[in-house]
Design a protein around this motif. Structure first.
Motif, PDB file in Angstrom:
ATOM      1  N   GLY A 228       0.812  -1.210   0.000  1.00  0.00           N
ATOM      2  CA  GLY A 228       0.000   0.000   0.000  1.00  0.00           C
ATOM      3  C   GLY A 228       0.845   1.259   0.000  1.00  0.00           C
ATOM      4  O   GLY A 228       1.229   1.761  -1.058  1.00  0.00           O
ATOM      5  N   ALA A 229       1.168   1.741   1.206  1.00  0.00           N
ATOM      6  CA  ALA A 229       1.807   3.044   1.360  1.00  0.00           C
ATOM      7  C   ALA A 229       3.120   3.135   0.582  1.00  0.00           C
ATOM      8  O   ALA A 229       3.355   4.096  -0.143  1.00  0.00           O
ATOM      9  CB  ALA A 229       2.041   3.325   2.838  1.00  0.00           C
ATOM     10  N   ALA A 230       3.975   2.112   0.698  1.00  0.00           N
ATOM     11  CA  ALA A 230       5.286   2.202   0.067  1.00  0.00           C
ATOM     12  C   ALA A 230       5.232   1.871  -1.415  1.00  0.00           C
ATOM     13  O   ALA A 230       6.160   2.175  -2.154  1.00  0.00           O
ATOM     14  CB  ALA A 230       6.268   1.274   0.782  1.00  0.00           C
ATOM     15  N   ASN A 231       4.135   1.228  -1.852  1.00  0.00           N
ATOM     16  CA  ASN A 231       3.962   0.881  -3.263  1.00  0.00           C
ATOM     17  C   ASN A 231       5.172   0.146  -3.827  1.00  0.00           C
ATOM     18  O   ASN A 231       5.674   0.480  -4.884  1.00  0.00           O
ATOM     19  CB  ASN A 231       3.667   2.144  -4.084  1.00  0.00           C
ATOM     20  N   ASN A 232       5.649  -0.842  -3.087  1.00  0.00           N
ATOM     21  CA  ASN A 232       6.816  -1.594  -3.534  1.00  0.00           C
ATOM     22  C   ASN A 232       6.457  -3.084  -3.567  1.00  0.00           C
ATOM     23  O   ASN A 232       6.777  -3.834  -2.659  1.00  0.00           O
ATOM     24  CB  ASN A 232       7.984  -1.331  -2.580  1.00  0.00           C
ATOM     25  N   LEU A 233       5.757  -3.488  -4.637  1.00  0.00           N
ATOM     26  CA  LEU A 233       5.307  -4.872  -4.747  1.00  0.00           C
ATOM     27  C   LEU A 233       6.472  -5.866  -4.737  1.00  0.00           C
ATOM     28  O   LEU A 233       6.379  -6.897  -4.081  1.00  0.00           O
ATOM     29  CB  LEU A 233       4.431  -5.055  -5.986  1.00  0.00           C
ATOM     30  N   PRO A 234       7.596  -5.580  -5.433  1.00  0.00           N
ATOM     31  CA  PRO A 234       8.704  -6.542  -5.390  1.00  0.00           C
ATOM     32  C   PRO A 234       9.185  -6.818  -3.964  1.00  0.00           C
ATOM     33  O   PRO A 234       9.391  -7.975  -3.605  1.00  0.00           O
ATOM     34  CB  PRO A 234       9.788  -5.852  -6.223  1.00  0.00           C
ATOM     35  N   LEU A 235       9.329  -5.758  -3.145  1.00  0.00           N
ATOM     36  CA  LEU A 235       9.785  -5.988  -1.778  1.00  0.00           C
ATOM     37  C   LEU A 235       8.718  -6.751  -0.979  1.00  0.00           C
ATOM     38  O   LEU A 235       9.024  -7.666  -0.217  1.00  0.00           O
ATOM     39  CB  LEU A 235      10.127  -4.661  -1.087  1.00  0.00           C
ATOM     40  N   ALA A 236       7.444  -6.378  -1.178  1.00  0.00           N
ATOM     41  CA  ALA A 236       6.363  -7.093  -0.492  1.00  0.00           C
ATOM     42  C   ALA A 236       6.386  -8.581  -0.847  1.00  0.00           C
ATOM     43  O   ALA A 236       6.221  -9.438   0.027  1.00  0.00           O
ATOM     44  CB  ALA A 236       5.016  -6.486  -0.857  1.00  0.00           C
ATOM     45  N   SER A 237       6.617  -8.887  -2.138  1.00  0.00           N
ATOM     46  CA  SER A 237       6.686 -10.292  -2.551  1.00  0.00           C
ATOM     47  C   SER A 237       7.850 -10.995  -1.868  1.00  0.00           C
ATOM     48  O   SER A 237       7.724 -12.135  -1.417  1.00  0.00           O
ATOM     49  CB  SER A 237       6.876 -10.413  -4.053  1.00  0.00           C
ATOM     50  N   ALA A 238       8.971 -10.300  -1.794  1.00  0.00           N
ATOM     51  CA  ALA A 238      10.137 -10.902  -1.159  1.00  0.00           C
ATOM     52  C   ALA A 238       9.853 -11.195   0.312  1.00  0.00           C
ATOM     53  O   ALA A 238      10.218 -12.250   0.831  1.00  0.00           O
ATOM     54  CB  ALA A 238      11.342  -9.977  -1.292  1.00  0.00           C
ATOM     55  N   ILE A 239       9.159 -10.243   0.989  1.00  0.00           N
ATOM     56  CA  ILE A 239       8.831 -10.487   2.402  1.00  0.00           C
ATOM     57  C   ILE A 239       7.871 -11.662   2.523  1.00  0.00           C
ATOM     58  O   ILE A 239       7.998 -12.494   3.423  1.00  0.00           O
ATOM     59  CB  ILE A 239       8.195  -9.240   3.049  1.00  0.00           C
ATOM     60  N   SER A 240       6.906 -11.757   1.582  1.00  0.00           N
ATOM     61  CA  SER A 240       5.916 -12.817   1.728  1.00  0.00           C
ATOM     62  C   SER A 240       6.513 -14.194   1.458  1.00  0.00           C
ATOM     63  O   SER A 240       5.913 -15.205   1.799  1.00  0.00           O
ATOM     64  CB  SER A 240       4.705 -12.558   0.841  1.00  0.00           C
ATOM     65  N   LEU A 241       7.715 -14.226   0.853  1.00  0.00           N
ATOM     66  CA  LEU A 241       8.390 -15.517   0.698  1.00  0.00           C
ATOM     67  C   LEU A 241       8.677 -16.142   2.058  1.00  0.00           C
ATOM     68  O   LEU A 241       8.717 -17.363   2.189  1.00  0.00           O
ATOM     69  CB  LEU A 241       9.710 -15.341  -0.068  1.00  0.00           C
ATOM     70  N   VAL A 242       8.888 -15.299   3.084  1.00  0.00           N
ATOM     71  CA  VAL A 242       9.234 -15.822   4.413  1.00  0.00           C
ATOM     72  C   VAL A 242       8.094 -16.672   4.986  1.00  0.00           C
ATOM     73  O   VAL A 242       8.311 -17.853   5.282  1.00  0.00           O
ATOM     74  CB  VAL A 242       9.611 -14.664   5.368  1.00  0.00           C
ATOM     75  N   PRO A 243       6.856 -16.124   5.130  1.00  0.00           N
ATOM     76  CA  PRO A 243       5.785 -17.001   5.633  1.00  0.00           C
ATOM     77  C   PRO A 243       5.486 -18.182   4.710  1.00  0.00           C
ATOM     78  O   PRO A 243       5.178 -19.274   5.204  1.00  0.00           O
ATOM     79  CB  PRO A 243       4.568 -16.080   5.744  1.00  0.00           C
ATOM     80  N   ILE A 244       5.618 -17.989   3.374  1.00  0.00           N
ATOM     81  CA  ILE A 244       5.371 -19.112   2.466  1.00  0.00           C
ATOM     82  C   ILE A 244       6.354 -20.245   2.773  1.00  0.00           C
ATOM     83  O   ILE A 244       5.969 -21.409   2.917  1.00  0.00           O
ATOM     84  CB  ILE A 244       5.500 -18.677   0.987  1.00  0.00           C
ATOM     85  N   ALA A 245       7.634 -19.880   2.919  1.00  0.00           N
ATOM     86  CA  ALA A 245       8.646 -20.903   3.211  1.00  0.00           C
ATOM     87  C   ALA A 245       8.355 -21.582   4.542  1.00  0.00           C
ATOM     88  O   ALA A 245       8.407 -22.811   4.652  1.00  0.00           O
ATOM     89  CB  ALA A 245      10.030 -20.260   3.232  1.00  0.00           C
ATOM     90  N   ILE A 246       8.022 -20.777   5.580  1.00  0.00           N
ATOM     91  CA  ILE A 246       7.760 -21.351   6.903  1.00  0.00           C
ATOM     92  C   ILE A 246       6.597 -22.336   6.827  1.00  0.00           C
ATOM     93  O   ILE A 246       6.646 -23.438   7.370  1.00  0.00           O
ATOM     94  CB  ILE A 246       7.466 -20.236   7.930  1.00  0.00           C
TER      95      ILE A 246
END
Lengths: 271, 294
Positions: B259-277
């Motif tokens: 949303g606020a930061a409008n940085n989908l690539p970084l958001a995707s990278a962060i969401s890799l963490v819960p996906i991996a867990i």
């Protein structure tokens, strides 16, 4: 099981305490819906029926409920069809990749809603070039509702076996007739239980909805989120919550009765 | 002979009967197309985005392969701290839910009469229909400075924990509790009473019977319940916003970056963490047969 009197009492009182804690917040919501305080202070300084009157006159709330019902009905219908198909395939056949398929069904609910949400948002807008609308919400909801139907139907299929279907085919019925007259009636209550859960799941979903709803689509959870922190609207939201909980008694009661009657019938035939 | 008559009247059915692959294909094609096209494609596209970058001037996603986002998430101290905190919260919430669910599920399945059993199942199911948001907000009001919790414990010298990580843990454990009770209750229903009686006859007391007979049979059901509480906590950001004060979980970081930061690539990278867990968790839990207990 022969439990000592003491352990029975301990278990019963623990159950009582847990239920009390489960219902405490709901009771607070109930009382707040009559409270004159808008900031939810306890004990309430006074009581009023103003919020109830306002809630029933609120066009936004009624519209939001209608939108949510439409989405939940459509998502449930899709997940009933897809969930039944996939559970028939997984229960009746052994094939390469079977485990992968069962994981695929669970994944949309096992992965956090925000990931499903941004993934679908990104796919709809940038890959498919589709405008977000009520349809995109339905597609998203149906995807994670499949699992509830799947779980209920596959559990039933495991118990049923295939002898009745084989008898039906031997007696000359085609595949569709067999499904319609033999398989489907035996699945009906499992479909109802799964469908009810799917409906509830879709009706209450906020995170995936936030990312897949078009600008004009206001589901009930979105309406609630928009109004929760507005001082004049918070008590109205309490009223809506109370109505929803009380209203939910009816479907749960019927689901229980059907499941109960079903359980008795199957027990009767098994022994 | 009968199958011959049906083959004459239902040529399509007879064809299907002889071709298992075709039958299977017909059953699987619609759901697999849906899940594959809608879900897996979307998920794959999101994961690929994690290796792209955002144009600092236009704010648009630019297709330029880079490992920067991944490196940021793995080595950034903020992300490490939030990941640890999120996993910690998810584990604590799950443990609380299992500890609370076991006695009530046991009472429902093995002690209560048929009539009470039905009433209790309804009582456990009903809170699920109250909106998730309203329940989270109810806890905000319960735990507020002049809420009912403070009102109840202040005469005894206690005080409300206020908004923060503790409030988030309490609220999340409350929200997911029915999802944990139901599979454990269903699992207990499948444990035959005769086994418990046999254990009692052989001289075991209640606790010993629970530990040596019930618990081993119940593991898959307990783990099935834990999938819900664990993964739902791992991605939550709304409850944390409502009662968590300023504390952040992984979900909040993803949300801000979308949303606020409008940085989908970084958001995707962060969401890799819960996906991996979650993949690690599902893989670990799968061997016990928990996935068929959901």
């Amino acid at each position: 099981m022969r439990l000592s009197r003491l352990s029975r009492t301990v278990l019963a009182s623990l159950t009582g305490v847990i239920l009390a804690v489960m219902y405490l917040p709901l009771a607070v919501v109930f009382v707040n819906s009559f409270s004159t305080s808008q900031s939810l202070t306890w004990p309430p300084p006074g009581f009023t029926l103003e919020w109830w009157g306002r809630a029933f006159r609120s066009a936004g709330a009624l519209e939001a409920i209608l939108t949510s019902v439409q989405i939940a009905l459509a998502a449930t219908a899709i997940s009933l069809v897809l969930g039944t198909l996939i559970s028939l395939a997984l229960q009746r056949y052994r094939f390469f990749g079977r485990d992968a398929v069962s994981l695929l069904v669970i994944l949309p609910i096992a992965l956090p809603g925000i990931i499903t949400g941004i993934a679908l948002n990104n796919a709809f807008r940038t890959i498919l070039g589709v405008q977000l609308s009520i349809l995109t919400v339905i597609v998203a909801h149906a995807t994670f509702c499949i699992v509830t139907v799947f779980n209920n139907v596959i559990a039933r299929l495991r118990r049923l076996g295939t002898s009745l279907e084989e008898a039906s085919a031997d007696l000359g019925a085609g595949a569709w007739t067999t499904f319609r007259l033999v398989t489907f009636p035996q699945l009906r209550s499992a479909l109802l239980a799964g469908g009810l859960l799917a409906f509830a799941l879709s009706f209450d979903e906020i995170i995936v909805t936030t990312f897949t709803a078009g600008a004009g689509v206001t589901t009930l959870p979105i309406f609630i989120l928009n109004n929760l922190f507005r001082p004049n609207q918070a008590p109205v939201v309490s009223v809506i919550a109370v109505v929803l909980v009380l209203g939910s008694i009816i479907p749960i009661y019927f689901a229980q009765r059907i499941a109960g009657a079903d359980g008795m019938r199957s027990r009767g035939t098994e022994r | 002979m009968t199958s011959e008559t049906s083959a004459r009247t239902h040529p399509a059915s007879a064809f299907l009967h002889r071709h298992v692959r075709v039958r299977l294909g017909l059953l699987l094609s619609a759901p697999l197309l849906w899940l594959g096209l809608v879900y897996i494609a979307a998920l794959a596209a999101l994961l690929i985005t994690a290796f792209w970058t955002v144009d600092t001037f236009t704010g648009q996603v630019r297709i330029e392969w880079t490992l920067d986002n991944i490196v940021t998430v793995i080595s950034g101290s903020l992300y490490q701290a939030v990941t640890l905190r999120t996993v910690g919260v998810a584990v604590v919430v799950t443990l609380i839910d299992i500890a609370v669910a076991l006695p009530i599920a046991f009472f429902m399945a093995k002690v209560a009469s048929k009539r009470w059993q039905r009433i209790l199942v309804i009582a456990v199911l009903m809170p699920l229909w109250a909106s998730y948001l309203v329940k989270a907000y109810a806890w905000r009001s319960v735990l507020s400075q002049d809420g009912i919790f403070a009102w109840l414990v202040e005469p005894f010298g206690g005080s409300t924990p206020g908004y923060g990580l503790h409030a988030a843990v309490i609220t999340l454990a409350y929200l997911w509790l029915p999802y944990v009770i139901l599979p454990i209750y269903a699992g207990l229903e499948r444990v035959p009473d005769s086994l418990l009686e046999a254990s009692g006859d052989l001289g075991a007391n209640s606790w010993r019977t629970f530990r040596s007979v019930v618990l081993p049979l119940l593991w898959p059901a307990i783990l099935a319940g834990s999938i819900f509480s664990f993964s739902l906590t791992l991605g939550d950001y709304i409850t944390v916003n409502i009662v968590g004060g300023t504390s952040q979980l992984l979900g909040n970081l993803v949300y801000t970056n979308v949303g606020a930061a409008n940085n989908l690539p970084l958001a995707s990278a962060i969401s890799l963490v819960p996906i991996a867990i979650i993949f690690v968790y599902l893989a670990a839990v799968r061997r016990t047969g928990a996935l068929s207990n959901l």
